[in-house]
Design an enzyme around this catalytic site. Structure first.
Site, short mmCIF file in Angstrom:
data_model
loop_
_atom_site.label_atom_id
_atom_site.label_comp_id
_atom_site.label_asym_id
_atom_site.label_seq_id
_atom_site.Cartn_x
_atom_site.Cartn_y
_atom_site.Cartn_z
N GLU A 138 0.82 -1.22 0.00
CA GLU A 138 0.00 0.00 0.00
C GLU A 138 0.85 1.27 0.00
O GLU A 138 0.54 2.23 -0.72
CB GLU A 138 -0.97 0.01 1.19
CG GLU A 138 -2.12 -1.01 1.07
CD GLU A 138 -1.71 -2.44 1.40
OE1 GLU A 138 -0.62 -2.62 1.98
OE2 GLU A 138 -2.46 -3.37 1.08
N HIS A 158 -11.55 -5.65 7.85
CA HIS A 158 -12.13 -5.31 6.54
C HIS A 158 -13.31 -4.34 6.67
O HIS A 158 -13.98 -4.06 5.68
CB HIS A 158 -12.63 -6.57 5.83
CG HIS A 158 -11.54 -7.49 5.36
ND1 HIS A 158 -10.64 -8.07 6.21
CD2 HIS A 158 -11.23 -7.93 4.12
CE1 HIS A 158 -9.81 -8.83 5.51
NE2 HIS A 158 -10.15 -8.76 4.24
#
Lengths: 339, 351
Positions: free
Chosen positions: A74, A143
């Site tokens: 990321e 999540h």
């Protein structure tokens, strides 16, 4: 919906029925067609079309050079996107889930958000970071986070969060065209919850503007993203009990549409703010400040906040208890109306 | 692993050419150019330390001892290339084209110091360690996509190789074969932590192996080795052959910044045997009849004049405007920010 249909007829555009995730995809497809400098970067966005299929078919249409499957990295994705953005490209980056954005925090905080200021405008970062967020779809741990205040607290970056397919497409195109960085939060539980007429081709929804989606007189309910339909349910139940709710969909979390909030609260004199992120340090507090600054003397009751509890977003067996529910919102509506 | 990455040298400490294959490539013009820029940045560096001591600029991180690494690498670039420095690389930035006045301004707390001359692709110095490496990879990737021959160079220290952004940047450079030069200055210390506590690996160059990036370990105080090895890497990048990693082993003569005392963390005598890279080039010039006292005197006078003028320009620079606090955060500032600006300016009284 009527207002939107009018907008469309003004622009004489054809429409199609799309879910939110399809509208997001359509926005990216539209911009990839119009502007050669638009690039998509992310994990699994190519052949797989993204874990939510938001980029389904786009690599086939635009090639591996423009719809780029990146390494699982990321900070690397956002960091290289900074280099691409300052050198002529408009990267639209996908962070697979908002809970996965944390490794890129340093890049966003120390470079994306402040490069423009520190170079006095010489380098700017026209980048969009798209990220599905929120609980309610029984996803695994990490999540389901709703981390907007990390970014609303970060000067130099705009934060956008649509609640409908129409707004998702129009706001995403506006974000891609914005000369500065935009965090684009996509409520994943709304991805396929409704279909709506969405214009084909390009249109924008203005960043920084919210919308009054229901007119009312007794209390203003303020929400965004996945909490908008929940707030609407609560408003309906309140209506049945004789309380008239005005509902605002903020759409942009930074900068806040202060005029919209002030106008509504000055009319109703009461406010319930709903968000799924934790209450402490949550955006509700900033909205409270807006009301304090603009509408203090109009208030007829203390403002209520209905938020996620001050606990990490739990495993999904308990997520319905974590998330604001119509029942909790209704309780707050009653509290302010009967204060 | 050290035997796989032997330290490349072209000249020794006494200024003797030990790799004669470069004899024809080293002419008087090149030598004088290298010497000029190394002297120039050393003068700047020493001036900056003295200004900090006098309270005329803020905290400053000296680069003395690393002049060969910074000048040799920066002179190997072409004018349209991209440079991504750290806070200790103002020598490389000045050599590549940053204005000296603005460099002083940067160390005096002014954002003007981050603004490169028009058309120069020089990023502001990265303060968060290793974060500039992915930027350089992205900018190089953009050049590759545009089909140019331009490349990007990222500077970073030994400590940076412990950061995630170093590895993520190298991996992206490798996967997308971007024209990026990953230029490491291994000066032995990350503030106070010596390299042997930073890593168990024997070299930094070997870290490129994992990413299949051509990597080389060079004597970073040998300006010829730096210049020619960087040139090779640059040529490979321009030819579409992807990234390279260069570990330039050097030595920071002074402190990490003007705010620390290296005697606290460095053993007495460590580094005493390091021949200053400028002295080394001086030896070479004397050995090869390039040492010209008249030229040296003229150069020194010119450089002193340049540094003094830049300093004067910095000190006479118009004061920082409170408006600049607000005006550059967004292209179109939101109303909240405009209100904050207006009410603050009203409070302090407008000019």
């Amino acid at each position: 919906m009527n207002v939107k249909m009018e907008k469309q007829s003004e622009q004489k555009q054809t429409t199609h029925q799309l879910t939110m995730v399809q509208a997001v995809s359509d926005a990216m497809k539209t911009m990839l067609e119009i502007d050669d400098t638009t690039l998509l970067l992310g994990e699994d966005i190519g052949k797989n079309g993204g874990v939510f299929r938001a980029t389904e078919g786009l690599q086939e249409l635009f090639g591996e050079d423009r719809v780029v499957d990146t390494p699982l990295s990321e900070a690397g994705i956002v960091g290289t996107a900074v280099g691409l953005a300052v050198n002529g490209f408009k990267p639209v980056v996908e962070m697979q889930f908002m809970g996965f954005v944390y490794p890129a925090y340093d890049q966003i905080m120390t470079h994306v958000s402040r490069l423009r200021m520190k170079t006095m405008g010489r380098f700017s970062v026209p980048m969009v970071i798209r990220t599905p967020y929120g609980a309610g779809i029984r996803a695994p741990e990490i999540h389901s986070d709703s981390a907007e205040t990390i970014f609303t607290h970060m000067p130099g970056i705009k934060v956008v969060c649509p609640a409908t397919p129409y707004d998702a497409k129009g706001l995403l195109i506006a974000a891609i065209e914005d000369p500065d960085p935009v965090i684009f939060m996509e409520p994943m539980r709304s991805y396929r919850a409704q279909r709506e007429e969405v214009p084909t081709g390009k249109y924008t929804v203005e960043i920084g503007k919210g919308e009054k989606i229901q007119e009312g007189t007794d209390v203003t309910i303020i929400a965004w993203g996945a909490m908008v339909p929940v707030a609407m349910q609560a408003a309906k139940q309140a209506e049945e009990r004789g309380m008239s709710c005005e509902v605002l969909d903020l759409k942009t979390l930074y900068p806040l549409d202060r005029d919209l909030i002030a106008e509504s609260v000055q009319k109703t004199g009461r406010a319930v703010i709903v968000h799924e992120a934790h209450g402490t340090g949550g955006l509700g507090n900033d909205i409270l400040s807006v009301i304090n600054d603009t509408s203090f003397l109009y208030l007829r009751a203390p403002i209520e906040r209905v938020t996620g509890f001050d606990v990490p977003v739990p495993f999904f067996a308990l997520e319905e208890h974590y998330l604001p529910s119509p029942k909790r919102i209704l309780q707050s509506i009653e509290k302010v109306v009967h204060f | 692993m050290e035997e796989h990455f032997p330290m490349k040298k072209i000249m020794d400490d006494q200024g003797n050419l030990i790799d004669s294959s470069y004899a024809n490539d080293i002419d008087e013009d090149l030598v004088k150019k290298l010497y000029y820029h190394m002297s120039r940045i050393r003068l700047f560096d020493r001036k900056a330390i003295s200004l900090q001591r006098q309270g005329r600029i803020g905290t400053y991180p000296p680069f003395e001892g690393q002049e060969a690494s910074q000048v040799g690498s920066a002179l190997a670039l072409d004018t349209d290339d991209w440079l991504f420095p750290t806070y200790r690389d103002h020598g490389a930035m000045l050599t590549f084209g940053s204005e000296m006045t603005r460099t002083f301004l940067y160390w005096n707390g002014r954002a003007e110091g981050c603004v490169p001359p028009e058309g120069k692709n020089i990023f502001p110095a990265a303060v968060p360690i290793a974060t500039q490496i992915p930027h350089a990879v992205g900018a190089a990737w953009a050049e590759k996509r545009k089909g140019t021959k331009n490349i990007a160079i990222a500077y970073f220290g030994d400590g940076a190789t412990s950061e995630g952004d170093f590895h993520e940047g190298l991996n992206f450079a490798s996967v997308f074969q971007t024209p990026t030069i990953l230029f490491n200055q291994n000066n032995g210390y990350a503030i106070s932590v010596p390299i042997e506590k930073q890593m168990h690996s024997k070299t930094i160059a070997q870290k490129g192996l994992a990413y299949d990036i051509p990597s080389v370990r060079i004597d970073g105080n040998d300006v010829f080795a730096v210049y020619f090895e960087t040139k090779k890497a640059v040529e490979r990048a321009r030819a579409g052959e992807g990234p390279s990693l260069i570990e330039a082993v050097t030595w920071r003569t002074g402190a990490h910044t003007t705010a620390d005392d290296p005697s606290k963390y460095r053993p007495v005598g460590q580094g005493d045997n390091v021949v200053h890279p400028i002295e080394r080039l001086e030896n070479y010039m004397k050995n090869n009849d390039f040492w010209d006292e008249t030229w040296i005197a003229k150069m020194e006078a010119e450089l002193t004049q340049e540094v003094e003028s830049a300093l004067e320009a910095m000190e006479e620079y118009p004061p920082a405007k409170p408006e600049d606090l607000f005006d550059h955060v967004f292209t179109n500032p939101p109303s909240q920010l405009v209100e904050q600006k207006e009410s603050y300016l009203d409070l302090i009284g407008r000019e």
